[in-house]
Design a protein around this motif. Structure first.
Motif, PDB file in Angstrom:
ATOM      1  N   VAL A  21       0.824  -1.209   0.000  1.00 20.44           N
ATOM      2  CA  VAL A  21       0.000   0.000   0.000  1.00 20.44           C
ATOM      3  C   VAL A  21       0.860   1.261   0.000  1.00 20.44           C
ATOM      4  N   ARG A  33       1.893   2.561  -3.356  1.00 21.29           N
ATOM      5  CA  ARG A  33       0.932   3.094  -4.335  1.00 21.29           C
ATOM      6  C   ARG A  33       1.340   4.520  -4.694  1.00 21.29           C
ATOM      7  N   GLU A  78      -0.170   7.134  -5.459  1.00 25.14           N
ATOM      8  CA  GLU A  78      -0.897   8.277  -4.891  1.00 25.14           C
ATOM      9  C   GLU A  78      -0.428   8.587  -3.479  1.00 25.14           C
ATOM     10  N   PHE A  79       0.167   7.605  -2.799  1.00 28.09           N
ATOM     11  CA  PHE A  79       0.767   7.868  -1.491  1.00 28.09           C
ATOM     12  C   PHE A  79       2.245   8.216  -1.641  1.00 28.09           C
ATOM     13  N   GLY A 106      -6.775  11.586   0.829  1.00 27.94           N
ATOM     14  CA  GLY A 106      -6.223  10.278   1.183  1.00 27.94           C
ATOM     15  C   GLY A 106      -5.189  10.416   2.277  1.00 27.94           C
ATOM     16  N   HIS A 160      -9.810  -0.184   2.183  1.00 30.67           N
ATOM     17  CA  HIS A 160      -9.809   1.112   2.890  1.00 30.67           C
ATOM     18  C   HIS A 160      -8.707   2.015   2.335  1.00 30.67           C
ATOM     19  N   TYR A 161      -7.499   1.488   2.251  1.00 34.97           N
ATOM     20  CA  TYR A 161      -6.378   2.345   1.862  1.00 34.97           C
ATOM     21  C   TYR A 161      -6.331   2.606   0.362  1.00 34.97           C
ATOM     22  N   VAL A 162      -6.779   1.653  -0.420  1.00 34.33           N
ATOM     23  CA  VAL A 162      -6.813   1.918  -1.870  1.00 34.33           C
ATOM     24  C   VAL A 162      -7.819   3.026  -2.165  1.00 34.33           C
ATOM     25  N   LEU A 199      -8.702   5.391  -0.128  1.00 30.29           N
ATOM     26  CA  LEU A 199      -8.095   6.655   0.317  1.00 30.29           C
ATOM     27  C   LEU A 199      -7.081   7.142  -0.717  1.00 30.29           C
ATOM     28  N   SER A 200      -6.281   6.224  -1.214  1.00 30.01           N
ATOM     29  CA  SER A 200      -5.236   6.636  -2.160  1.00 30.01           C
ATOM     30  C   SER A 200      -5.861   7.317  -3.368  1.00 30.01           C
ATOM     31  N   GLN A 201      -7.066   6.873  -3.750  1.00 21.92           N
ATOM     32  CA  GLN A 201      -7.696   7.425  -4.957  1.00 21.92           C
ATOM     33  C   GLN A 201      -8.187   8.861  -4.765  1.00 21.92           C
ATOM     34  N   LYS A 202      -8.037   9.385  -3.564  1.00 28.97           N
ATOM     35  CA  LYS A 202      -8.388  10.786  -3.323  1.00 28.97           C
ATOM     36  C   LYS A 202      -7.153  11.674  -3.325  1.00 28.97           C
TER      37      LYS A 202
END
Lengths: 448, 520
Positions: free
Chosen positions: A89, A92, A94-95, A109, B80-82, B84-87
């Motif tokens: 995770v 990813r 986006e993080f 996020g 949950h985290y995926v 969130l990541s999409q925001k």
């Protein structure tokens, strides 16, 4: 070069559009005698992925990875199992490739996980509020001391002799530079010091670690009362966050500020960093807290959302009047922490903490059975101090040669104290097996 | 109306904004509750056997009360985290022109290298005989940094840029103390365009700040510096290239003025990425400079950290560097950990610093080589100037239309009388699929918009970005204020109420009150 999209034709067309004849016209403000004409010597040229992997792979192979041997090294950083989900995770895009959430509409996020992280840290430490993390436990401790000075308007910190010597050194360095006083008590292997007697009406804060660097658990409750009586803030420090799943929280024992290292949850050893500092305090001290804070709000349509808040404490607004010069948190490491803790939950954390403790108890009992070896602790969580019949650093080297990484010689942390030379800090976590313990005991018998 | 990329130019045409759904979700944009609203106390996503029975050694301190945490199963955790990541917007999503922050491509090779067990799974306190490769890596990274900056020494262990500033200023303070001048040399000069961390850092360790005003061209005047110097001068903290995106052309004279007064030159190296391979700070009179590995050498920003801020030091400051540091001996690389061993000013973090970032940065350097790093600087500067050339007829520049370094700075005078602010303009960029530029910084420029494209953008990407900003600029000028005042319309959230967040801070989740209590 695979990372650079522009072609030579692009560059030519762009220079023409800008209206310059060559790239160095754009560097015209650099004094001409300082502008480098060719490539810097002594440095190699560009390399493909394969070559870089080979080079770095060779360096990595010269190190002994913790997971490859029976491993008992702790003293502020701990080898735990991190579920595969965590590392997936945090990688990813986006993080991984986002920035500090300055534009909250496209960073919910990050902001939501920070809000969840702050909640988890507040619960774990038993405090009312927590920030969005610090660089690590040691720098967080120095910031906690500065914060206590702001709150109490006093400028003397008293440090327990059970505080990790590196943490002590960081506090001493920062305080010394800031012109603040520090009284550091001598190394206190058996948690025998009288801390209540060490504080007075000029003391701003008392800094106590539990479990302390020698592994002893300390009851902060009586200290909290002594501190309150003298207007002193009690700063509780921890270096093994997993312990909070097994022991009474510092908040429950009356601490004013709680600060510690969060590496144990979600983060690898990484030879010392990056890690994640956890920082929590009582609500009434919130405005003096350093670091980033995430808060709940609503958007223009009334939907719940999150933003960075109380930034009027911070350097980009307050400049030289800021509570701290800190401009960042430990984003991705606190994401790893919060994912791992979400996976563990209350039940998982308490179980892994119980396993750590049980493994350490078994190890201590077995090591105490080796002739000439003594376990010094009355109490401990997953780390304890051994007294060996000879120089601990030399014994650790001999054990390493036999493929066991046995722990941290106290002399590595306290080089100026020959009376501590025979002491060894030994840690155990859920990763250790019966075979690991048997290897340790057998190797120790061989080398003594 | 659609633009030439087939995208709607009016918010209302997007449809999604006006189409209500039962769930509140909008296609791939899925609303996600808080962890504490979806998790359960008894659930765990990690399987462990029951602990062996032992006699507890916790004394009387075993935890009795519940912690209050919740857990999720593994599939719930992923979701949950995926979601969130999409925001979130990241460099991998699109152009991220956040000036001064250097959002360049993060090569995944670097991630892979940092996760090699020989780097990622090594303890900072295991015997030094078992970490020879790690020490070698630190030494090699330090060598690259010294050669690229032309400086003789480096302190690696700092945890971020601001931490690097602190380290550099501590070295200066230690050097001043060694000269016996700690009571008199107490003033640090800071230009008004500086990052807020500069004055905050100097003040943290007891220095008094004197502000140096910028001259009309956006740079610092050596005469103004000289006029402020004296026997009380400890140092100047100068960012170069500066926060207006300009190279301080009189940097050598500024350094000389400070040195002549007996002070030191701290350079904020946040913008070193513009000049790597083009100029060396060591030849410009710098005494200390931090390097943001997360900017210049592309270790990921990670949503706000972790960073890394090694500090290069001049001969005059080298002896004061904090522990630990590496030295090369006949037996290989040695790690000095005891501050008592020399004149070190002490220790600024436990352990050895951001090893995970060292590996990534060295991987980036090795990949680029001396030639690639120089090309990257040139491309970063070229890209910024290309944007300048594409927008200079519509948007105003505070210091005139002149060549910039790696970032181009506009002010808001061109928005006068449009009713559109810098903030509105930035928020409208979000609807266009871009992360906004840095807004309202540097403070010396009214309504500043600081655009840094980095070397990672293709010409086609820059062309579309320029066209988009031109379209927005025309819209602002023709009075299409709705496109700005309510923006963003299409992001996961509309504009957020920051005042409300600060007035009554809610910084953690708390369980909702039972209905019976809530009704009262």
């Amino acid at each position: 070069m695979r990372y650079l999209p522009l072609s030579e034709a692009d560059r030519g067309a762009m220079l023409a559009k800008i209206g310059v004849g060559g790239i160095d016209e754009l560097f015209a403000d650099i004094p001409s005698d300082k502008l480098l004409k060719g490539l810097i010597g002594d440095l190699p040229r560009a390399k493909g992925e394969l070559e870089v992997e080979r080079l770095l792979g060779r360096m990595a192979a010269k190190n002994v990875a913790a997971g490859s041997v029976p491993f008992f090294v702790g003293a502020g950083a701990y080898k735990h199992h991190v579920p595969a989900t965590v590392d997936h995770v945090i990688q990813r895009s986006e993080f991984l490739t986002s920035y500090t959430p300055y534009q909250p509409e496209i960073a919910q996020g990050t902001l939501q996980y920070l809000f969840e992280f702050q909640t988890q840290v507040a619960l774990l430490t038993g405090m009312e509020v927590a920030n969005a993390s610090m660089y690590d436990g040691s720098t967080g401790t120095a910031e906690a001391v500065l914060m206590a000075h702001r709150v109490t308007r006093r400028r003397k910190a008293v440090l327990s002799g059970g505080l990790h010597p590196h943490y002590r050194a960081v506090v001493e360095t920062v305080s010394g530079m800031a012109g603040d006083a520090v009284t550091a008590l001598p190394p206190d292997v058996r948690a025998a010091e009288d801390l209540a007697a060490a504080i007075d009406g000029e003391t701003s804060c008392l800094v106590v670690q539990t479990p302390d660097v020698y592994g002893n658990l300390r009851d902060l409750t009586p200290l909290a009362a002594a501190c309150e009586a003298k207007g002193v803030l009690l700063i509780a420090v921890f270096t093994e966050a997993t312990a909070l799943g097994a022991i009474t929280s510092p908040g429950q024992m009356g601490a004013d500020i709680v600060v510690g290292e969060g590496q144990s949850i979600g983060n690898g050893l990484n030879f010392g960093g990056p890690y994640v500092g956890l920082f929590a305090c009582k609500q009434k001290y919130l405005r003096q807290m350093p670091g980033r804070l995430c808060g709940e709000t609503v958007d223009a349509e009334g939907k719940r959302g999150f933003v960075l808040t109380l930034s009027t404490r911070e350097q980009h607004i307050r400049r030289d009047k800021a509570t701290s010069n800190i401009c960042t948190n430990s984003g991705l490491c606190c994401l790893a922490f919060t994912i791992h803790l979400a996976l563990l939950g209350e039940a998982g954390l308490r179980r892994v903490a119980a396993i750590c403790h049980a493994n350490a108890v078994q190890l201590a009992d077995q090591l105490a059975g080796v002739k000439g070896v003594k376990v010094l602790n009355e109490t401990f969580f997953n780390e304890f101090t051994l007294e060996l019949p000879g120089d601990a650093a030399a014994i650790v080297e001999k054990l390493a040669a036999r493929g066991v990484l046995a722990g941290v010689p106290v002399s590595r942390l306290e080089p100026g104290h020959p009376e501590l030379a025979n002491l060894l800090l030994v840690a155990s976590t859920e990763v250790n097996t019966d075979e690991d313990r048997a290897s340790f005991v057998a190797a120790l018998k061989e080398v003594l | 109306m659609l633009n030439n990329q087939g995208r709607p130019t009016q918010a209302g045409e997007a449809g999604a904004a006006t189409h209500n759904t039962f769930t509140g979700n909008r296609g791939l944009q899925i609303e996600e509750a808080l962890l504490f609203e979806v998790g359960r106390a008894e659930t765990t996503g990690v399987d462990f056997p029951a602990p062996p029975a032992v006699k507890s050694r916790l004394g009387g301190l075993a935890r009795d009360a519940a912690i209050g945490l919740v857990g999720l199963s593994e599939p719930e955790t992923m979701r949950h985290y995926v979601r969130l990541s999409q925001k979130n917007y990241g460099i991998d999503s699109g152009l991220f022109p956040l000036g001064s922050c250097t959002m360049k491509h993060n090569p995944r090779l670097n991630e892979k290298m940092a996760r090699l067990p020989g780097f990622g799974d090594v303890h900072p306190l295991q015997p030094l005989s078992t970490v020879k490769g790690a020490l070698e890596l630190m030494e090699e990274l330090g060598r690259w940094l010294k050669v690229l900056t032309g400086m003789p020494a480096v302190a690696l262990s700092t945890k971020a840029g601001a931490h690097g500033e602190l380290c550099g200023m501590m070295a200066i303070k230690a050097a001043i103390a060694a000269r016996g001048e700690q009571d008199t040399r107490t003033v640090v000069l800071v230009p008004d365009s500086a990052h807020g961390t500069n004055p905050a850092t100097a003040a943290l360790i007891g220095f008094t700040i004197k502000t140096v005003p910028a001259r009309a061209d956006g740079t610092v005047d050596p005469a103004a510096v000289a006029a402020l110097t004296g026997p009380d001068t400890a140092a100047i903290m100068l960012t170069n290239p500066n926060t207006c995106g300009l190279f301080e052309k009189d940097v050598v004279a500024i350094a000389e003025a400070v040195h002549a007064a007996g002070g030191y030159f701290y350079c904020d190296g946040a913008n070193f990425n513009a000049i790597v391979g083009k100029a060396r700070p060591g030849e410009l009179g710098v005494d200390a400079m931090h390097i943001n590995l997360h900017k210049t050498f592309s270790t990921p920003h990670g949503g706000g950290g972790p960073g890394a801020g090694p500090v290069v030091l001049s001969e005059r400051l080298a002896a004061f560097a904090p522990v630990p540091y590496t030295v090369v001996t006949a037996d290989g690389v040695r790690l000095v950990e005891d501050a008592a061993e020399n004149g070190s000013f002490g220790r600024i973090t436990a352990f050895h610093g951001q090893m995970g970032m060292y590996v990534r940065a060295l991987s980036f350097m090795l990949s680029h080589g001396a030639d690639g790093l120089r090309q990257a600087s040139e491309d970063a500067v070229l890209n910024a100037n290309y944007i300048r050339a594409g927008l200079s007829d519509l948007m105003s520049q505070p210091f005139g239309d002149r060549a910039c370094m790696h970032e181009v700075l506009f002010d808001d005078s061109w928005l006068k009388d449009t009713g559109v602010t810098t903030l509105d303009f930035a928020k409208a960029m979000i609807d266009e699929g871009y992360h906004p530029m840095t807004m309202y910084f540097p403070l010396v420029v009214h309504g500043a918009m600081l655009i840094e494209p980095t070397e990672s953008e293709s010409k086609a990407s820059l062309d579309l970005f320029i066209m988009t900003l031109r379209d927005l600029a025309f819209a602002a000028k023709r009075g299409d204020s709705e496109r700005f005042s309510g923006a963003p319309y299409l992001a996961p959230r509309r504009r957020l109420d920051e005042t409300r967040a600060a007035r009554a801070p809610v910084l953690r989740w708390t369980p909702p009150k039972p209905l019976s209590l809530a009704a009262e």
